[in-house]
Design a protein around this motif. Structure first.
Motif, PDB file in Angstrom:
ATOM      1  N   PHE A  42       6.278   5.313   6.003  1.00  0.00           N
ATOM      2  CA  PHE A  42       5.654   4.204   5.943  1.00  0.00           C
ATOM      3  C   PHE A  42       5.702   3.234   7.208  1.00  0.00           C
ATOM      4  O   PHE A  42       6.800   2.901   7.824  1.00  0.00           O
ATOM      5  N   THR A  43       4.641   3.419   8.248  1.00  0.00           N
ATOM      6  CA  THR A  43       4.781   2.695   9.572  1.00  0.00           C
ATOM      7  C   THR A  43       3.436   1.414   9.723  1.00  0.00           C
ATOM      8  O   THR A  43       2.778   1.760   8.729  1.00  0.00           O
ATOM      9  N   ASP A  44       4.424   0.229  10.491  1.00  0.00           N
ATOM     10  CA  ASP A  44       4.015  -0.608  10.508  1.00  0.00           C
ATOM     11  C   ASP A  44       3.538  -1.566   9.036  1.00  0.00           C
ATOM     12  O   ASP A  44       2.280  -2.094   8.675  1.00  0.00           O
ATOM     13  N   VAL A  45       4.127  -1.424   8.703  1.00  0.00           N
ATOM     14  CA  VAL A  45       4.373  -2.574   6.919  1.00  0.00           C
ATOM     15  C   VAL A  45       4.641  -3.463   7.278  1.00  0.00           C
ATOM     16  O   VAL A  45       6.052  -3.878   8.316  1.00  0.00           O
ATOM     17  N   THR A  46       4.595  -4.504   6.354  1.00  0.00           N
ATOM     18  CA  THR A  46       5.069  -6.068   6.872  1.00  0.00           C
ATOM     19  C   THR A  46       5.997  -5.667   5.609  1.00  0.00           C
ATOM     20  O   THR A  46       5.794  -6.129   4.644  1.00  0.00           O
ATOM     21  N   ARG A  85       7.374  -7.360  10.292  1.00  0.00           N
ATOM     22  CA  ARG A  85       6.550  -5.711  10.445  1.00  0.00           C
ATOM     23  C   ARG A  85       7.772  -4.453  10.864  1.00  0.00           C
ATOM     24  O   ARG A  85       8.534  -5.691  11.511  1.00  0.00           O
ATOM     25  N   GLY A  86       7.390  -4.078  10.049  1.00  0.00           N
ATOM     26  CA  GLY A  86       8.610  -2.187  10.793  1.00  0.00           C
ATOM     27  C   GLY A  86       8.044  -0.990  10.332  1.00  0.00           C
ATOM     28  O   GLY A  86       7.239  -1.177   9.760  1.00  0.00           O
ATOM     29  N   ASP A  87       8.878  -0.181  10.644  1.00  0.00           N
ATOM     30  CA  ASP A  87       8.666   1.291   9.785  1.00  0.00           C
ATOM     31  C   ASP A  87      10.067   1.295   9.033  1.00  0.00           C
ATOM     32  O   ASP A  87      11.276   0.726   9.169  1.00  0.00           O
ATOM     33  N   VAL A  88      10.049   2.139   7.896  1.00  0.00           N
ATOM     34  CA  VAL A  88      10.356   2.669   6.460  1.00  0.00           C
ATOM     35  C   VAL A  88      10.722   4.109   6.563  1.00  0.00           C
ATOM     36  O   VAL A  88       9.779   4.405   6.502  1.00  0.00           O
ATOM     37  N   VAL A  95       3.594  10.195   5.346  1.00  0.00           N
ATOM     38  CA  VAL A  95       3.411   9.008   6.743  1.00  0.00           C
ATOM     39  C   VAL A  95       2.413   9.073   5.321  1.00  0.00           C
ATOM     40  O   VAL A  95       1.076   9.153   5.341  1.00  0.00           O
ATOM     41  N   PHE A  96       2.441   7.374   4.989  1.00  0.00           N
ATOM     42  CA  PHE A  96       1.472   6.423   5.170  1.00  0.00           C
ATOM     43  C   PHE A  96       1.852   5.307   6.096  1.00  0.00           C
ATOM     44  O   PHE A  96       2.606   4.593   6.489  1.00  0.00           O
ATOM     45  N   HIS A  97      -0.211   5.063   6.353  1.00  0.00           N
ATOM     46  CA  HIS A  97      -0.148   4.102   7.747  1.00  0.00           C
ATOM     47  C   HIS A  97      -0.056   2.698   6.655  1.00  0.00           C
ATOM     48  O   HIS A  97      -1.696   2.590   6.169  1.00  0.00           O
ATOM     49  N   SER A 113      -3.159   5.887  -3.816  1.00  0.00           N
ATOM     50  CA  SER A 113      -4.627   5.591  -3.631  1.00  0.00           C
ATOM     51  C   SER A 113      -5.889   6.686  -2.601  1.00  0.00           C
ATOM     52  O   SER A 113      -4.970   6.939  -1.456  1.00  0.00           O
ATOM     53  N   ARG A 114      -6.492   7.078  -3.305  1.00  0.00           N
ATOM     54  CA  ARG A 114      -7.049   7.567  -2.436  1.00  0.00           C
ATOM     55  C   ARG A 114      -7.388   7.531  -0.663  1.00  0.00           C
ATOM     56  O   ARG A 114      -7.507   8.144  -0.099  1.00  0.00           O
ATOM     57  N   ARG A 115      -7.199   5.680  -0.793  1.00  0.00           N
ATOM     58  CA  ARG A 115      -7.418   5.744   0.874  1.00  0.00           C
ATOM     59  C   ARG A 115      -6.173   6.115   1.852  1.00  0.00           C
ATOM     60  O   ARG A 115      -6.616   6.567   2.868  1.00  0.00           O
ATOM     61  N   GLU A 116      -5.275   6.625   0.905  1.00  0.00           N
ATOM     62  CA  GLU A 116      -4.429   7.158   1.901  1.00  0.00           C
ATOM     63  C   GLU A 116      -4.561   8.489   2.538  1.00  0.00           C
ATOM     64  O   GLU A 116      -3.595   9.358   3.309  1.00  0.00           O
ATOM     65  N   TYR A 117      -5.392   9.266   1.790  1.00  0.00           N
ATOM     66  CA  TYR A 117      -5.772  10.423   2.548  1.00  0.00           C
ATOM     67  C   TYR A 117      -7.315  10.401   3.139  1.00  0.00           C
ATOM     68  O   TYR A 117      -7.027  11.573   3.811  1.00  0.00           O
ATOM     69  N   LEU A 118      -7.730   9.505   3.440  1.00  0.00           N
ATOM     70  CA  LEU A 118      -8.799   8.980   4.319  1.00  0.00           C
ATOM     71  C   LEU A 118      -8.579   9.606   5.545  1.00  0.00           C
ATOM     72  O   LEU A 118      -7.286   8.416   5.997  1.00  0.00           O
TER      73      LEU A 118
END
Length: 496
Positions: A58-62, A73-76, A103-105, A459-464
């Protein structure tokens, strides 16, 4: 036995500070201080099927880590079943390019621990509980499996069983989840709730026992079935209209015998205890988890405060609220609910629970979902009730539902937080639950759900991909539609 009934009005608990609390979360310390005793440790079940070399980034998550500190903010990075890195991932650029890393942005969205429910009924089906005892076991298994998946679909990765409509159903579903055969939360299983023959709430789903000796036998039977905890039905319920929530049906001798037997076999007890006297018996004799506690009085509150490191209260507040406000659509009017006493009980419960929170008694959300007007999938209502009615801050409500339920599991060292080495049970939320706790009720906002290092939902948005020229049909305000750009370029080329 004749029930002990509270005839006088419940006490009025008042707090000296009526302004909203804005400081650091108070319940972190309360939860940390709970000590059930090592002899009551449940099995540390593991969910099978996660490949040890799988990686999720997971990149750039709160990061809302449930330790009590402010989100950051950070990555996991998740490797196998567990969280490997939190905040700063040393080789993040390499991992982003690795085709074997999922990878999930985050783009600033909130990554938090999966939620937990302290009072779960997987076997309730949203219909007539009296008919559950007669429901064919095959159909009932399917309904229970569906409930388990619904909890996980709702972002819940930990559930503490509060009673099963059939004595082995909880156990079977727990084992199927752990084997990786069906989707569901980490689960601690219960059996049928145990009641005296003059104190049952729903006949078809009750294990009956009168007197200390028979109660010991029923507890032994449930332990032999493989349950993780045992439920006592100690007080009434207003909707029955024959057993008031202010009635207590157990004796001191029976309660003491149940605690001694269960604890000697390494099992904790939970109890349906709305009545003043049933709450006192729970505290006096050591029932570990107290459900409801609506009519606790000053003496009971003082007793509970003195032993607050040994008990957890799970009020199931949404049942009272929904019975008053949502049951009319199912034929149980608001007027009827008020007449039998639900408004009175709700008012008493809110005062008592606020006082518990003020005194440092651990109160956890969850309870009694699976009735017609408390449907499966609406579990996060309780978190909003904690904030709106019980003077919890949003952070305190989330800590109760994550780190608090992990403590109830006695696995606080590896569940309930976004922390290095912990099991990777987490949800990516499109919103800030500290600003709007109700976002956790919106399944569309739970964009990614991970349990045991495996993606249950994305969700679908993760693959767009990010919008690029020619792929957005001019829906994006920044990136123009490629064909129109091409036409303009061709014109320019012709006249160059």
């Amino acid at each position: 036995m004749a029930p002990s009934k509270l005839n006088e009005p419940p006490p009025s608990f008042t707090t000296t500070n009526l302004s909203p609390y804005t400081g650091a979360p108070r319940n972190v310390e309360y939860i940390n201080n709970i000590n059930f005793g090592s002899s009551l440790q449940p099995r540390s079940y593991e969910i099978q099927g996660t490949l040890p070399d799988s990686k999720i980034l997971f990149t750039d998550v709160t990061i809302l880590d449930s330790t009590g500190q402010e989100p950051y903010r950070g990555d996991v990075l998740i490797v196998g079943e567990r969280i490997a890195e939190v905040g700063v991932v040393p080789n993040v650029d390499e991992l982003k390019q690795d085709p074997d890393v999922r990878v999930f942005h985050g783009r600033g969205r909130t990554l938090m621990s999966g939620l937990g429910d302290a009072h779960t009924h997987l076997t309730w089906n949203g219909g007539d509980l009296n008919k559950l005892g007669d429901l064919g076991v095959e159909e009932h298994v399917l309904l229970t499996a569906r409930s388990a998946q619904c909890y996980l679909d709702s972002g819940y990765t930990m559930c503490f069983g509060a009673a099963s409509a059939k004595e082995r159903l909880d156990v079977v579903i727990r084992d199927a989840i752990n084997a990786g055969h069906i989707p569901g939360p980490r689960y601690l299983a219960n059996g049928k709730e145990m009641a005296r023959r003059d104190g049952d709430l729903v006949a078809g789903i009750t294990a009956y026992a009168d007197g200390p000796d028979e109660m010991r036998q029923v507890i032994q039977h449930h332990v032999n079935l493989g349950v993780d905890q045992i439920k006592l039905s100690m007080s009434g319920e207003e909707i029955t209209e024959v057993r008031s929530a202010q009635d207590c049906y157990f004796t001191d001798e029976e309660t003491a015998a149940c605690v001694q037997e269960a604890h000697s076999l390494g099992r904790r007890l939970c109890a349906h205890a709305r009545a003043r006297d049933s709450v006192k018996m729970c505290v006096k004799h050591g029932v570990d988890v107290i459900y409801h506690a609506s009519y606790i009085d000053n003496e009971g509150m003082d007793m509970l405060e003195k032993k607050k490191d040994q008990h957890i209260v799970a009020p199931g507040l949404n049942w009272l609220i929904a019975t008053l406000n949502d049951a009319a659509a199912f034929g149980y009017s608001h007027e009827k609910a008020q007449q039998v006493g639900y408004q009175k009980e709700l008012d008493a419960a809110i005062q008592g629970l606020r006082e518990m929170h003020r005194r440092g008694i651990v109160v956890l959300p969850g309870g009694d979902y699976g009735f017609a007007w408390t449907p499966h999938g609406t579990y996060a209502r309780d978190l909003a009730h904690f904030v709106n009615l019980l003077d919890f801050t949003p952070m305190e409500a989330i800590i109760a539902a994550t780190a608090g339920v992990a403590k109830l599991f006695m696995r606080e060292h590896e569940l309930g937080k976004i922390s290095t080495g912990f099991y990777a049970d987490c949800i990516l939320v499109d919103g800030d639950p500290l600003k709007n706790i109700e976002v956790l009720q919106d399944h569309e906002k739970l964009n990614v759900i991970v349990i045991n290092g495996r993606v249950h939902k994305a969700s679908r948005r993760e693959y767009l991909p990010l919008p690029v020229t020619g792929q957005d049909s001019n829906h994006h305000v920044i990136v123009p539609d490629y064909p129109k750009v091409a036409v303009e370029m061709q014109k320019n080329a012709l006249f160059a």
